[in-house]
Design a protein around this motif. Structure first.
Motif, PDB file in Angstrom:
ATOM      1  N   LEU A 196      84.676 139.788  37.156  1.00 27.07           N
ATOM      2  CA  LEU A 196      85.534 140.758  37.044  1.00 27.07           C
ATOM      3  C   LEU A 196      84.894 141.206  36.201  1.00 27.07           C
ATOM      4  O   LEU A 196      84.971 140.931  35.181  1.00 27.07           O
ATOM      5  N   ILE A 197      84.049 142.595  35.947  1.00 28.67           N
ATOM      6  CA  ILE A 197      83.397 143.242  34.527  1.00 28.67           C
ATOM      7  C   ILE A 197      83.616 144.245  34.427  1.00 28.67           C
ATOM      8  O   ILE A 197      83.654 145.521  35.682  1.00 28.67           O
ATOM      9  N   ARG A 198      84.633 144.834  32.891  1.00 29.40           N
ATOM     10  CA  ARG A 198      85.098 146.462  32.762  1.00 29.40           C
ATOM     11  C   ARG A 198      83.565 147.145  32.932  1.00 29.40           C
ATOM     12  O   ARG A 198      82.720 146.786  32.570  1.00 29.40           O
ATOM     13  N   THR A 199      83.978 148.523  33.545  1.00 33.15           N
ATOM     14  CA  THR A 199      83.378 149.462  33.015  1.00 33.15           C
ATOM     15  C   THR A 199      83.156 151.093  33.875  1.00 33.15           C
ATOM     16  O   THR A 199      85.622 151.008  33.137  1.00 33.15           O
ATOM     17  N   PRO A 200      82.832 152.188  33.225  1.00 31.12           N
ATOM     18  CA  PRO A 200      84.221 153.082  32.814  1.00 31.12           C
ATOM     19  C   PRO A 200      84.682 153.694  33.931  1.00 31.12           C
ATOM     20  O   PRO A 200      85.861 153.891  34.211  1.00 31.12           O
ATOM     21  N   GLN A 201      84.097 152.886  34.783  1.00 23.68           N
ATOM     22  CA  GLN A 201      85.309 153.099  36.162  1.00 23.68           C
ATOM     23  C   GLN A 201      85.855 152.541  36.915  1.00 23.68           C
ATOM     24  O   GLN A 201      86.475 152.058  38.205  1.00 23.68           O
TER      25      GLN A 201
ATOM     26  N   ALA B 127      79.592 136.697  42.189  1.00 21.40           N
ATOM     27  CA  ALA B 127      81.581 137.032  42.911  1.00 21.40           C
ATOM     28  C   ALA B 127      81.441 137.684  43.751  1.00 21.40           C
ATOM     29  O   ALA B 127      81.890 137.567  44.899  1.00 21.40           O
ATOM     30  N   GLU B 128      80.359 138.733  44.019  1.00 21.14           N
ATOM     31  CA  GLU B 128      79.942 139.132  45.521  1.00 21.14           C
ATOM     32  C   GLU B 128      79.788 138.233  46.598  1.00 21.14           C
ATOM     33  O   GLU B 128      79.730 138.088  47.950  1.00 21.14           O
ATOM     34  N   THR B 129      79.079 137.047  45.844  1.00 17.01           N
ATOM     35  CA  THR B 129      78.717 136.487  47.215  1.00 17.01           C
ATOM     36  C   THR B 129      79.634 135.205  47.176  1.00 17.01           C
ATOM     37  O   THR B 129      79.348 134.353  48.285  1.00 17.01           O
ATOM     38  N   LEU B 130      80.201 135.339  46.604  1.00 12.05           N
ATOM     39  CA  LEU B 130      81.163 134.181  46.975  1.00 12.05           C
ATOM     40  C   LEU B 130      82.252 134.752  48.128  1.00 12.05           C
ATOM     41  O   LEU B 130      83.607 133.813  48.569  1.00 12.05           O
ATOM     42  N   THR B 131      82.717 136.212  47.627  1.00  7.64           N
ATOM     43  CA  THR B 131      83.731 136.671  48.821  1.00  7.64           C
ATOM     44  C   THR B 131      84.081 136.259  50.437  1.00  7.64           C
ATOM     45  O   THR B 131      84.678 135.951  50.290  1.00  7.64           O
ATOM     46  N   ASP B 132      82.804 136.272  50.472  1.00  7.20           N
ATOM     47  CA  ASP B 132      83.304 135.583  52.571  1.00  7.20           C
ATOM     48  C   ASP B 132      83.415 134.209  52.861  1.00  7.20           C
ATOM     49  O   ASP B 132      84.271 134.000  53.409  1.00  7.20           O
ATOM     50  N   LYS B 133      82.731 133.983  51.513  1.00  5.74           N
ATOM     51  CA  LYS B 133      83.106 131.981  51.389  1.00  5.74           C
ATOM     52  C   LYS B 133      84.290 131.611  51.133  1.00  5.74           C
ATOM     53  O   LYS B 133      85.156 130.814  51.612  1.00  5.74           O
TER      54      LYS B 133
ATOM     55  N   LEU C 268      82.826 144.137  40.290  1.00  7.46           N
ATOM     56  CA  LEU C 268      82.363 142.565  41.139  1.00  7.46           C
ATOM     57  C   LEU C 268      80.609 142.121  40.192  1.00  7.46           C
ATOM     58  O   LEU C 268      80.108 142.946  40.246  1.00  7.46           O
ATOM     59  N   THR C 269      80.672 140.884  39.513  1.00  6.52           N
ATOM     60  CA  THR C 269      79.804 139.924  39.497  1.00  6.52           C
ATOM     61  C   THR C 269      78.876 140.020  40.380  1.00  6.52           C
ATOM     62  O   THR C 269      79.268 139.892  41.274  1.00  6.52           O
ATOM     63  N   GLU C 270      78.209 139.947  40.637  1.00  9.08           N
ATOM     64  CA  GLU C 270      76.444 139.620  41.408  1.00  9.08           C
ATOM     65  C   GLU C 270      77.393 138.162  42.294  1.00  9.08           C
ATOM     66  O   GLU C 270      77.169 138.129  42.883  1.00  9.08           O
TER      67      GLU C 270
ATOM     68  N   LEU D 264      91.868 138.664  43.920  1.00  8.06           N
ATOM     69  CA  LEU D 264      90.992 139.376  42.812  1.00  8.06           C
ATOM     70  C   LEU D 264      89.592 140.023  42.761  1.00  8.06           C
ATOM     71  O   LEU D 264      89.506 141.164  42.610  1.00  8.06           O
ATOM     72  N   LEU D 265      89.324 139.185  44.074  1.00  5.96           N
ATOM     73  CA  LEU D 265      88.377 139.728  44.536  1.00  5.96           C
ATOM     74  C   LEU D 265      88.686 140.892  45.608  1.00  5.96           C
ATOM     75  O   LEU D 265      87.123 141.975  45.437  1.00  5.96           O
ATOM     76  N   SER D 266      89.235 140.710  46.457  1.00 12.76           N
ATOM     77  CA  SER D 266      89.318 142.208  47.251  1.00 12.76           C
ATOM     78  C   SER D 266      89.736 143.348  46.248  1.00 12.76           C
ATOM     79  O   SER D 266      89.899 144.543  46.749  1.00 12.76           O
ATOM     80  N   GLU D 267      91.106 143.176  45.752  1.00 15.91           N
ATOM     81  CA  GLU D 267      91.868 144.107  44.637  1.00 15.91           C
ATOM     82  C   GLU D 267      90.430 145.387  43.718  1.00 15.91           C
ATOM     83  O   GLU D 267      91.078 145.729  43.462  1.00 15.91           O
TER      84      GLU D 267
END
Length: 321
Positions: free
Chosen positions: A51-56, A64-70, A60-62, A15-18
């Motif tokens: 994950l937050i839905r946007t028009p684009q 989620a961004e910090t969790l990616t590498d971990k 990722l939420t803030e 989910l974080l990568s896709e």
């Protein structure tokens, strides 16, 4: 960590990568409802929408961004623990191995090891550096070096150790300093000495062993010259009135082309044992195990009578570990 948590960790990585439930499900060959359920569970466990839905599209939420590498590091660790490592092919193996060794070991053993690895594992890079005996465990644990080779009489209990060989010690002095009669203890004490340490310590562990032996007799040396590495010592002694104590094989080697006398020490010294030391951090890694075995084999070859690279250096004044 339960199997369900590992599965959720895999889903979270996708989910974080896709950044899409649909693409994450496709990546893991899951149904979209199944991935949606996984996302709902992950949101509950982390307390964050992730994950937050946007028009684009999703972002990722803030948190989620910090969790990616971990998350990726955690999955790599799981793979390392539970994965079946394929047998090492030395010819194809690529990597870097760092060895901390004093000058005496560097001169006697490392040429043979470098030669053996160049043939058996040509893509493996070897880094040889001087050791810091006082921080040896920290270096091995933290990755400053992978293997240490030398005389380490006070090892931490959690380090792994294999004895390689023992070294006899001899005294050297210039030919100009009189007849080649064995030194008496008082001659040794009256002389001024060249001693060596390292960039990290005023005295090497070998010099400390010598001082401890003299201290037990109530004596001490007169240290007049200190150098940070061992090779300059024979040259200093050959052109001065100072004397020095070196491994016998090294004293004999330099005396073959410098005006030096090689004489036995006039007192008993504890065995100077050269060991190979490593930590559990690298114990099960295939490349590390291969290099350790190569080091053991070349050392044994240097102690045998049969021809071996640099063997003539080490056979004088050396014993089995």
């Amino acid at each position: 960590m339960s199997r369900n948590h590992i599965s959720l960790l895999v889903c979270l990585d996708a989910l974080l990568s896709e950044r899409s439930v649909t693409r994450a499900a496709q990546k893991l060959e899951m149904s979209q409802p199944g991935m949606s359920n996984a996302l709902a569970r992950l949101r509950q466990l982390t307390g964050d929408p992730l994950l937050i839905r946007t028009p684009q599209g999703f972002r990722l939420t803030e948190r989620a961004e910090t969790l990616t590498d971990k998350v990726r590091a955690s999955l790599a660790l799981v793979d390392e623990i539970f994965g079946n490592e394929a047998p090492l092919d030395p010819q194809q193996a690529a990597g870097h191995v760092s060895i901390a060794a004093p000058d005496s070991v560097g001169i006697a053993v490392m040429p043979a090891l470098a030669g053996a690895l160049a043939l058996a594992a040509p893509q493996v890079r070897l880094d040889i550096r001087l050791p810091d005996a006082e921080r040896l465990r920290d270096w091995l644990v933290e990755g400053e070096c992978d293997i240490a080779v030398g005389h380490f009489p006070d090892l931490a209990s959690d380090l792994r150790c294999m004895n390689l060989f023992t070294q006899g010690l001899s005294c050297i002095r210039a030919h100009s300093q009189g007849p080649a009669d064995p030194l008496a203890l008082q001659d040794y004490l009256d002389a001024t000495h060249v001693v060596f340490g390292s960039p990290f310590s005023a005295r090497s562990t070998m010099e400390t062993t010598i001082d401890e032996a003299l201290g037990a007799l109530g004596h001490a040396r007169q240290r007049m010259v200190r150098v940070a590495s061992l090779p300059p010592i024979p040259y200093i002694v050959a052109r001065s009135t100072h004397i020095a104590t070196l491994p016998t094989w090294m004293a004999t080697h330099y005396a073959s082309f410098l005006p030096l006398q090689v004489q036995p020490l006039p007192f008993e010294v504890a065995t100077v044992r050269c060991s190979m030391v490593w930590h559990d951090r690298t114990h099960r890694l295939g490349l590390q195990a291969f290099v350790r075995e190569q080091l053991r084999e070349v050392t044994q070859a240097l102690m045998r009578e049969e021809p071996a690279p640099a063997g003539s250096l080490l056979r004088s004044g050396i014993g089995t570990g």
